[in-house]
Write an enzyme that holds these catalytic residues in place. Structure first.
Site, PDB file in Angstrom:
ATOM      1  N   ARG A  21      67.690  76.367  13.887  1.00  0.00           N
ATOM      2  CA  ARG A  21      67.758  75.446  15.019  1.00  0.00           C
ATOM      3  C   ARG A  21      69.209  75.334  15.498  1.00  0.00           C
ATOM      4  O   ARG A  21      70.126  75.275  14.669  1.00  0.00           O
ATOM      5  CB  ARG A  21      67.219  74.080  14.605  1.00  0.00           C
ATOM      6  CG  ARG A  21      65.731  74.106  14.342  1.00  0.00           C
ATOM      7  CD  ARG A  21      65.195  72.752  13.913  1.00  0.00           C
ATOM      8  NE  ARG A  21      63.770  72.867  13.649  1.00  0.00           N
ATOM      9  CZ  ARG A  21      63.240  73.169  12.467  1.00  0.00           C
ATOM     10  NH1 ARG A  21      64.023  73.342  11.409  1.00  0.00           N
ATOM     11  NH2 ARG A  21      61.937  73.278  12.327  1.00  0.00           N
ATOM     12  N   LYS A  48      65.165  69.164  10.592  1.00  0.00           N
ATOM     13  CA  LYS A  48      64.203  68.493  11.454  1.00  0.00           C
ATOM     14  C   LYS A  48      63.011  68.102  10.580  1.00  0.00           C
ATOM     15  O   LYS A  48      62.096  68.893  10.368  1.00  0.00           O
ATOM     16  CB  LYS A  48      63.768  69.423  12.583  1.00  0.00           C
ATOM     17  CG  LYS A  48      62.776  68.803  13.527  1.00  0.00           C
ATOM     18  CD  LYS A  48      62.341  69.806  14.581  1.00  0.00           C
ATOM     19  CE  LYS A  48      61.243  69.218  15.431  1.00  0.00           C
ATOM     20  NZ  LYS A  48      60.711  70.211  16.369  1.00  0.00           N
ATOM     21  N   HIS A 120      67.570  77.863  21.530  1.00  0.00           N
ATOM     22  CA  HIS A 120      66.369  77.688  20.700  1.00  0.00           C
ATOM     23  C   HIS A 120      65.431  78.890  20.834  1.00  0.00           C
ATOM     24  O   HIS A 120      64.675  79.197  19.916  1.00  0.00           O
ATOM     25  CB  HIS A 120      65.641  76.398  21.091  1.00  0.00           C
ATOM     26  CG  HIS A 120      64.630  75.963  20.073  1.00  0.00           C
ATOM     27  ND1 HIS A 120      64.963  75.232  18.966  1.00  0.00           N
ATOM     28  CD2 HIS A 120      63.296  76.183  19.986  1.00  0.00           C
ATOM     29  CE1 HIS A 120      63.878  75.004  18.236  1.00  0.00           C
ATOM     30  NE2 HIS A 120      62.854  75.575  18.835  1.00  0.00           N
ATOM     31  N   ARG A 123      64.842  81.659  18.169  1.00  0.00           N
ATOM     32  CA  ARG A 123      63.861  81.447  17.117  1.00  0.00           C
ATOM     33  C   ARG A 123      62.517  82.076  17.505  1.00  0.00           C
ATOM     34  O   ARG A 123      61.872  82.738  16.704  1.00  0.00           O
ATOM     35  CB  ARG A 123      63.691  79.953  16.834  1.00  0.00           C
ATOM     36  CG  ARG A 123      64.922  79.329  16.205  1.00  0.00           C
ATOM     37  CD  ARG A 123      64.875  77.803  16.168  1.00  0.00           C
ATOM     38  NE  ARG A 123      63.743  77.226  15.476  1.00  0.00           N
ATOM     39  CZ  ARG A 123      63.606  77.158  14.155  1.00  0.00           C
ATOM     40  NH1 ARG A 123      64.540  77.651  13.361  1.00  0.00           N
ATOM     41  NH2 ARG A 123      62.548  76.590  13.627  1.00  0.00           N
ATOM     42  N   HIS A 146      59.791  76.095   8.718  1.00  0.00           N
ATOM     43  CA  HIS A 146      58.506  75.476   9.021  1.00  0.00           C
ATOM     44  C   HIS A 146      57.761  75.296   7.711  1.00  0.00           C
ATOM     45  O   HIS A 146      57.834  76.141   6.826  1.00  0.00           O
ATOM     46  CB  HIS A 146      57.668  76.364   9.939  1.00  0.00           C
ATOM     47  CG  HIS A 146      58.207  76.465  11.319  1.00  0.00           C
ATOM     48  ND1 HIS A 146      57.806  77.431  12.202  1.00  0.00           N
ATOM     49  CD2 HIS A 146      59.135  75.722  11.984  1.00  0.00           C
ATOM     50  CE1 HIS A 146      58.439  77.293  13.348  1.00  0.00           C
ATOM     51  NE2 HIS A 146      59.261  76.266  13.237  1.00  0.00           N
ATOM     52  N   TYR A 157      49.654  72.973  -2.473  1.00  0.00           N
ATOM     53  CA  TYR A 157      49.817  73.980  -3.509  1.00  0.00           C
ATOM     54  C   TYR A 157      50.828  75.070  -3.204  1.00  0.00           C
ATOM     55  O   TYR A 157      51.424  75.619  -4.112  1.00  0.00           O
ATOM     56  CB  TYR A 157      48.460  74.613  -3.845  1.00  0.00           C
ATOM     57  CG  TYR A 157      47.576  73.650  -4.606  1.00  0.00           C
ATOM     58  CD1 TYR A 157      47.767  73.442  -5.961  1.00  0.00           C
ATOM     59  CD2 TYR A 157      46.603  72.929  -3.958  1.00  0.00           C
ATOM     60  CE1 TYR A 157      46.986  72.545  -6.662  1.00  0.00           C
ATOM     61  CE2 TYR A 157      45.809  72.025  -4.646  1.00  0.00           C
ATOM     62  CZ  TYR A 157      46.002  71.834  -5.995  1.00  0.00           C
ATOM     63  OH  TYR A 157      45.241  70.938  -6.676  1.00  0.00           O
TER      64      TYR A 157
END
Length: 181
Positions: A21, A48, A120, A123, A146, A157
């Site tokens: 970012r 973030k 941005h 990305r 993410h 898990y």
């Protein structure tokens, strides 16, 4: 072709290479960077994340493996800003990071419109290209910082970091960018 400030040039080079970012990149601190280990650890407080997660001491740092090209750029920057806190120290106020519009303005000066690319947007480009090239989608998502959607069984898990694959991915991506020049 950018002929301006060396810090801005470095940010222009590292933005597509590391595809983090923009605020995390411009706020990069020397204390977060391990040049010998070729890693950049972004603490949870700078990620973030929801406020509760940022304040949780168990929230892990986001590890960014650094390709050799990034390490070389950062070593050069260390000569300029290594005595301060920020890798990309502000020109007017070096105790603060560079302005959030610095890289965007440099892209405009290079002739790119907002519709063509934004900081941005690097990305999006990296994610799309790496997925098209067949890299592990989970490793790409983890590299983008993410997380699997909360509340799902998979989120509970799957805590994998995919580090060996991400190291290989980041070096291959930097090599590919270099070959495009």
């Amino acid at each position: 072709g950018y002929m301006g400030d060396p810090l801005t040039l470095a940010a222009l080079k590292l933005s597509p290479m590391l595809f983090q970012r923009p605020g995390e990149l411009r706020g990069m601190e020397w204390a977060e960077v391990n040049l010998d280990g070729a890693e950049w650890r972004i603490p949870a407080k700078r990620q973030k994340l929801p406020k509760a997660q940022k304040e949780n001491p168990r929230t892990p740092d986001h590890l960014v493996p650094l390709p050799v090209q990034a390490v070389a750029i950062l070593r050069e920057l260390h000569e300029l800003t290594g005595r301060g806190r920020f890798v990309f120290a502000g020109r007017v106020t070096p105790t603060r990071p560079m302005s959030e519009n610095t890289v965007r303005s440099a892209l405009r000066r290079l002739g790119y419109s907002n519709e063509q690319i934004t900081p941005h947007g690097f990305r999006h480009t990296a994610s799309s290209q790496l997925n098209e090239l067949g890299w592990n989608p989970d490793a790409i998502e983890r590299q983008l910082s993410h997380r699997v959607a909360g509340g799902s069984v998979r989120a509970t898990y799957n805590q994998a970091e995919y580090l060996p694959g991400r190291r290989e991915l980041m070096q291959a991506w930097a090599d590919r960018l270099g070959a495009l020049r």
